[in-house]
Design a protein around this motif. Structure first.
Motif, PDB file in Angstrom:
ATOM      1  N   LYS A   1     -35.769 -54.205  -6.505  1.00  0.00           N
ATOM      2  CA  LYS A   1     -35.620 -55.370  -5.634  1.00  0.00           C
ATOM      3  C   LYS A   1     -36.974 -56.082  -5.548  1.00  0.00           C
ATOM      4  N   ASP A   2     -36.930 -57.365  -5.208  1.00  0.00           N
ATOM      5  CA  ASP A   2     -38.156 -58.153  -5.116  1.00  0.00           C
ATOM      6  C   ASP A   2     -38.791 -57.940  -3.737  1.00  0.00           C
ATOM      7  N   ILE A   3     -39.166 -56.680  -3.473  1.00  0.00           N
ATOM      8  CA  ILE A   3     -39.707 -56.319  -2.158  1.00  0.00           C
ATOM      9  C   ILE A   3     -41.012 -55.547  -2.372  1.00  0.00           C
ATOM     10  N   ILE A   4     -42.072 -55.999  -1.718  1.00  0.00           N
ATOM     11  CA  ILE A   4     -43.375 -55.335  -1.846  1.00  0.00           C
ATOM     12  C   ILE A   4     -43.440 -54.180  -0.847  1.00  0.00           C
ATOM     13  N   VAL A   5     -43.739 -52.996  -1.342  1.00  0.00           N
ATOM     14  CA  VAL A   5     -43.870 -51.829  -0.463  1.00  0.00           C
ATOM     15  C   VAL A   5     -45.352 -51.610  -0.163  1.00  0.00           C
ATOM     16  N   VAL A   6     -45.693 -51.709   1.120  1.00  0.00           N
ATOM     17  CA  VAL A   6     -47.083 -51.541   1.548  1.00  0.00           C
ATOM     18  C   VAL A   6     -47.201 -50.246   2.348  1.00  0.00           C
ATOM     19  N   ALA A   7     -48.228 -49.475   2.091  1.00  0.00           N
ATOM     20  CA  ALA A   7     -48.464 -48.262   2.891  1.00  0.00           C
ATOM     21  C   ALA A   7     -49.849 -48.337   3.512  1.00  0.00           C
ATOM     22  N   ASP A   8     -49.886 -48.235   4.840  1.00  0.00           N
ATOM     23  CA  ASP A   8     -51.169 -48.116   5.534  1.00  0.00           C
ATOM     24  C   ASP A   8     -51.552 -46.638   5.469  1.00  0.00           C
ATOM     25  N   ASN A   9     -52.585 -46.349   4.686  1.00  0.00           N
ATOM     26  CA  ASN A   9     -52.968 -44.957   4.405  1.00  0.00           C
ATOM     27  C   ASN A   9     -54.186 -44.524   5.225  1.00  0.00           C
ATOM     28  N   THR A  10     -54.478 -45.278   6.289  1.00  0.00           N
ATOM     29  CA  THR A  10     -55.682 -45.020   7.088  1.00  0.00           C
ATOM     30  C   THR A  10     -55.715 -43.607   7.657  1.00  0.00           C
ATOM     31  N   PHE A  11     -54.587 -43.153   8.232  1.00  0.00           N
ATOM     32  CA  PHE A  11     -54.570 -41.853   8.910  1.00  0.00           C
ATOM     33  C   PHE A  11     -54.703 -40.681   7.935  1.00  0.00           C
ATOM     34  N   ALA A  12     -54.187 -40.844   6.737  1.00  0.00           N
ATOM     35  CA  ALA A  12     -54.226 -39.734   5.782  1.00  0.00           C
ATOM     36  C   ALA A  12     -55.538 -39.741   4.998  1.00  0.00           C
ATOM     37  N   SER A  13     -55.985 -40.930   4.595  1.00  0.00           N
ATOM     38  CA  SER A  13     -57.103 -41.117   3.666  1.00  0.00           C
ATOM     39  C   SER A  13     -56.637 -40.751   2.257  1.00  0.00           C
ATOM     40  N   PRO A  14     -57.305 -41.314   1.243  1.00  0.00           N
ATOM     41  CA  PRO A  14     -56.858 -41.023  -0.135  1.00  0.00           C
ATOM     42  C   PRO A  14     -57.057 -39.562  -0.530  1.00  0.00           C
ATOM     43  N   TYR A  15     -57.831 -38.834   0.218  1.00  0.00           N
ATOM     44  CA  TYR A  15     -58.005 -37.400  -0.094  1.00  0.00           C
ATOM     45  C   TYR A  15     -56.691 -36.643   0.112  1.00  0.00           C
ATOM     46  N   LEU A  16     -55.930 -37.039   1.126  1.00  0.00           N
ATOM     47  CA  LEU A  16     -54.706 -36.304   1.459  1.00  0.00           C
ATOM     48  C   LEU A  16     -53.458 -36.891   0.812  1.00  0.00           C
ATOM     49  N   GLN A  17     -53.473 -38.166   0.509  1.00  0.00           N
ATOM     50  CA  GLN A  17     -52.221 -38.832   0.125  1.00  0.00           C
ATOM     51  C   GLN A  17     -52.520 -40.071  -0.708  1.00  0.00           C
ATOM     52  N   ASN A  18     -51.767 -40.269  -1.793  1.00  0.00           N
ATOM     53  CA  ASN A  18     -51.931 -41.447  -2.644  1.00  0.00           C
ATOM     54  C   ASN A  18     -50.597 -42.188  -2.756  1.00  0.00           C
ATOM     55  N   PRO A  19     -50.358 -43.143  -1.842  1.00  0.00           N
ATOM     56  CA  PRO A  19     -49.049 -43.817  -1.802  1.00  0.00           C
ATOM     57  C   PRO A  19     -48.653 -44.527  -3.101  1.00  0.00           C
ATOM     58  N   LEU A  20     -49.614 -45.014  -3.885  1.00  0.00           N
ATOM     59  CA  LEU A  20     -49.236 -45.713  -5.118  1.00  0.00           C
ATOM     60  C   LEU A  20     -48.540 -44.749  -6.077  1.00  0.00           C
ATOM     61  N   ASP A  21     -48.962 -43.494  -6.068  1.00  0.00           N
ATOM     62  CA  ASP A  21     -48.318 -42.485  -6.930  1.00  0.00           C
ATOM     63  C   ASP A  21     -46.906 -42.173  -6.457  1.00  0.00           C
ATOM     64  N   LEU A  22     -46.622 -42.504  -5.194  1.00  0.00           N
ATOM     65  CA  LEU A  22     -45.299 -42.201  -4.615  1.00  0.00           C
ATOM     66  C   LEU A  22     -44.379 -43.417  -4.653  1.00  0.00           C
ATOM     67  N   GLY A  23     -44.860 -44.532  -5.223  1.00  0.00           N
ATOM     68  CA  GLY A  23     -43.986 -45.687  -5.392  1.00  0.00           C
ATOM     69  C   GLY A  23     -44.359 -46.920  -4.599  1.00  0.00           C
ATOM     70  N   ALA A  24     -45.416 -46.854  -3.784  1.00  0.00           N
ATOM     71  CA  ALA A  24     -45.847 -48.057  -3.051  1.00  0.00           C
ATOM     72  C   ALA A  24     -46.513 -49.037  -4.017  1.00  0.00           C
ATOM     73  N   ASP A  25     -46.496 -50.334  -3.658  1.00  0.00           N
ATOM     74  CA  ASP A  25     -47.145 -51.364  -4.475  1.00  0.00           C
ATOM     75  C   ASP A  25     -48.569 -51.631  -4.006  1.00  0.00           C
ATOM     76  N   LEU A  26     -48.773 -51.537  -2.687  1.00  0.00           N
ATOM     77  CA  LEU A  26     -50.097 -51.809  -2.114  1.00  0.00           C
ATOM     78  C   LEU A  26     -50.440 -50.718  -1.107  1.00  0.00           C
ATOM     79  N   VAL A  27     -51.714 -50.367  -1.068  1.00  0.00           N
ATOM     80  CA  VAL A  27     -52.207 -49.456  -0.035  1.00  0.00           C
ATOM     81  C   VAL A  27     -53.237 -50.218   0.774  1.00  0.00           C
ATOM     82  N   VAL A  28     -53.147 -50.114   2.097  1.00  0.00           N
ATOM     83  CA  VAL A  28     -54.162 -50.749   2.937  1.00  0.00           C
ATOM     84  C   VAL A  28     -54.896 -49.663   3.714  1.00  0.00           C
TER      85      VAL A  28
END
Ligand SMILES: *Cc1c(COP(=O)(O)O)cnc(C)c1O
Length: 381
Positions: free
Chosen positions: A163-190
């Motif tokens: 679908k033409d829908i942008i998936v954004v994940a605010d990864n502030t609480f996890a930090s990239p050390y704990l979680q990488n949303p782009l690898d899980l299917g998000a389009d943007l990480v903030v």
């Protein structure tokens, strides 16, 4: 390169003119050109700055993205993402998100004809039930603030696939050390880099990391067109903070797990919200998408009143009463009157954000001292 090496080396090169191992702070507003249009890739410092470029390359590597674009704050980064939209577009957002993001969406972008639906996306969520022909963006924050719900990023992204829908994940609480949303299917990480990325409570900063070049290029355009850029000194501080990200976050997670276990056994505490607890409703999802469970712990009191919470908040000494999170020092806060004061009371209560809810950002001190500090304050109730 593995993550623990990337934090120190990705995008970072010794300064070619001096050999300085640390990226210099290029405190300049403009760059001399050899002849008109003939330059070294830098023309004007809103558009490009070498300190910022190194940080952006580093952040792109940490989140496995195509490019990172940095801003003067986490909310400036969020603002840039929302500016990808136009009047009439709809955003589906998690219902217990960061208070400042809620305020920006409702009170600023709402005025420009963008519609926001705040829904419960916990665990898998039923995101598909809320999609209309105008839905252009889904906004995920996980773990959520301050209830520490977990949203299954992969499950949400899969439902939106094609679908033409942008998936954004605010990864502030996890930090990239704990979680990488782009690898899980998000389009943007903030990120609010103010928090774990900076890690020392000394700078306000934000970043967006894009999976694809095209979306990244649109944000790059906005970074220059709007101009909410960070200064080079701030970029330097974030770069410096990132070098110990893996060490700090790991220790915070270890301490938070001990603090959560202590709180769970305390008679003055009615409820503990920590995704690392086996009793947390989304523990399994957290285990599948995060390396560890983070440094944030929220808890509620048996004495269900703001007065009781204030008593605890004013009697800790190692846990400093302050907004923000993710620094080396432990902080304690009262979401209802501090970070989430801009959310109407009835909205808050719906998600369990009561007047007696207390939020901890567990730092990297000795866990025994942190527990003793909380024990003493809770003993005064
Ligand atoms: C702090 C925070 C923000 C906003 O970032 P600033 O750097 O304060 O502008 C956004 N999202 C989350 C989850 C935050 O904690």
């Amino acid at each position: 390169m593995k993550f623990n090496t990337k934090v120190i080396h990705a995008g970072v090169h010794p300064d070619p003119s001096t050999g300085a191992i640390m990226t210099p702070i290029f405190q300049t507003s403009t760059y001399v050109q050899d002849s008109p249009g003939e330059h070294k890739g830098y023309e004007y410092a809103r558009t490009q700055n070498p300190t910022r470029s190194v940080l952006e390359e580093n952040l792109a590597a940490l989140e496995n993205g195509n490019q990172a674009i940095c801003y003067g704050s986490g909310l400036a980064a969020t603002d840039a993402i929302l500016k990808l939209l136009k009047p009439g577009d709809e955003v589906i957002s998690t219902n217990d998100l960061y208070g400042g993001t809620y305020r920006l969406m409702q009170q600023v972008f709402g005025k420009y004809g963008i519609k926001f639906k705040f829904v419960n996306l916990s665990a898998g969520g039923n995101v598909e039930d809320h999609i209309t022909e105008n839905t252009r963006m889904v906004w995920i924050e996980t773990p959520t603030n301050p209830m520490l719900n977990i949203i299954d990023i992969k499950a949400v992204a899969q439902k939106l696939h094609g679908k033409d829908i942008i998936v954004v994940a605010d990864n502030t609480f996890a930090s990239p050390y704990l979680q990488n949303p782009l690898d899980l299917g998000a389009d943007l990480v903030v990120h609010s880099a103010t928090k774990y990325l900076g890690g020392h409570s000394d700078v306000v900063h934000g970043a967006v990391i894009s999976k694809d070049k095209e979306l990244g290029d649109q944000l790059r355009f906005l970074q220059n067109a709007v101009g909410a850029v960070p200064g080079p000194q701030d970029c330097f501080l974030i770069l410096r903070g990132i070098k110990t990200l893996h060490l700090r976050v790991q220790r915070s997670c270890e301490n938070a797990a001990k603090v959560a276990a202590f709180l769970q056994g305390h008679k003055a505490v009615s409820k503990v919200y920590y995704p690392g607890l086996a009793s947390h409703p989304h523990h399994e999802v957290a285990k599948s998408q995060m390396k560890d469970f983070g440094g944030m712990v929220s808890f509620d009191l048996e004495q269900n009143s703001e007065e009781a919470a204030v008593k605890v908040l004013s009697n800790t000494h190692l846990f400093s009463l302050a907004e923000s999170l993710g620094g080396v020092e432990s902080l304690i806060g009262h979401p209802a009157s501090m970070t989430h004061a801009s959310i109407p009371r009835e909205e808050r209560m719906k998600v369990g954000l009561t007047d007696s809810l207390i939020r901890l950002s567990v730092g990297v001190e000795d866990a025994d001292d942190l527990i003793a500090d909380l024990d003493k304050a809770l003993g005064m109730l």
